[in-house]
Design a protein around this motif. Structure first.
Motif, PDB file in Angstrom:
ATOM      1  N   GLN A  60       0.432  -1.152  -0.396  1.00 44.27           N
ATOM      2  CA  GLN A  60      -0.129  -0.210   0.108  1.00 44.27           C
ATOM      3  C   GLN A  60       0.748   1.324  -0.387  1.00 44.27           C
ATOM      4  OE1 GLN A  60      -2.635  -0.542   3.358  1.00 44.27           O
ATOM      5  NE2 GLN A  60      -3.949  -1.696   2.217  1.00 44.27           N
ATOM      6  N   GLU A  61       2.023   1.563   0.530  1.00 48.07           N
ATOM      7  CA  GLU A  61       2.817   2.310   0.937  1.00 48.07           C
ATOM      8  C   GLU A  61       4.274   2.244  -0.376  1.00 48.07           C
ATOM      9  OE1 GLU A  61       4.353   3.002   4.790  1.00 48.07           O
ATOM     10  OE2 GLU A  61       1.862   3.044   5.405  1.00 48.07           O
ATOM     11  N   GLY A  62       4.084   1.306  -1.711  1.00 50.94           N
ATOM     12  CA  GLY A  62       5.176   1.431  -2.520  1.00 50.94           C
ATOM     13  C   GLY A  62       5.736   0.445  -2.556  1.00 50.94           C
ATOM     14  N   PHE A  63       7.441  -0.054  -2.621  1.00 52.68           N
ATOM     15  CA  PHE A  63       7.900  -1.303  -2.283  1.00 52.68           C
ATOM     16  C   PHE A  63       7.973  -1.508  -0.918  1.00 52.68           C
ATOM     17  CE2 PHE A  63       8.229  -0.649  -7.134  1.00 52.68           C
ATOM     18  CZ  PHE A  63       8.553  -2.363  -7.076  1.00 52.68           C
ATOM     19  N   GLU A  64       7.839  -2.789  -0.365  1.00 49.72           N
ATOM     20  CA  GLU A  64       8.636  -3.115   1.230  1.00 49.72           C
ATOM     21  C   GLU A  64       9.151  -4.211   0.907  1.00 49.72           C
ATOM     22  OE1 GLU A  64       4.872  -3.797   2.828  1.00 49.72           O
ATOM     23  OE2 GLU A  64       3.766  -2.156   2.700  1.00 49.72           O
ATOM     24  N   GLN A  65      10.147  -4.085   1.864  1.00 47.10           N
ATOM     25  CA  GLN A  65      11.059  -5.695   2.065  1.00 47.10           C
ATOM     26  C   GLN A  65      10.023  -6.637   2.930  1.00 47.10           C
ATOM     27  OE1 GLN A  65      14.305  -4.777   4.772  1.00 47.10           O
ATOM     28  NE2 GLN A  65      15.672  -7.075   3.882  1.00 47.10           N
ATOM     29  N   GLN A  66      10.187  -7.891   2.195  1.00 46.46           N
ATOM     30  CA  GLN A  66       9.184  -8.919   2.527  1.00 46.46           C
ATOM     31  C   GLN A  66      10.000  -8.968   3.783  1.00 46.46           C
ATOM     32  OE1 GLN A  66       9.470 -12.076  -0.223  1.00 46.46           O
ATOM     33  NE2 GLN A  66       8.475 -10.639  -1.314  1.00 46.46           N
TER      34      GLN A  66
END
Length: 80
Positions: free
Chosen positions: A11-17
């Motif tokens: 939702q906030e762009g790219f996130e670390q898994q």
């Protein structure tokens, strides 16, 4: 390993898994390291779980692509 495997679009762009922990990554070796790294049962279990998760993500993506590019239903009657 590809860089995009460590990140996902949220939702906030790219996130670390969440399943990747940089502290557990011991694959960086020095020049003087001549021994092979040994796999423990914990390492093998982590790889198995990651493989199962990857397979599940591939199945979900295949279903999404089938819905996106699949043939439309023939029984749709869109007469006005």
């Amino acid at each position: 390993m590809k860089l995009m495997e460590f990140f996902q679009y949220g939702q906030e762009g790219f996130e670390q898994q969440k399943n990747y922990n940089a502290d557990d990554d011991i694959s960086v070796l020095d020049d003087g390291d001549t021994r092979k790294t040994r796999l423990t049962l914990k390492d093998i279990n982590k790889m198995r779980l990651a493989s199962e998760q990857h397979d599940e993500e591939q199945k979900q993506e295949a279903k999404f692509v089938q819905k996106m590019y699949g043939q439309p239903a023939l029984d749709d009657n869109l007469e006005l």
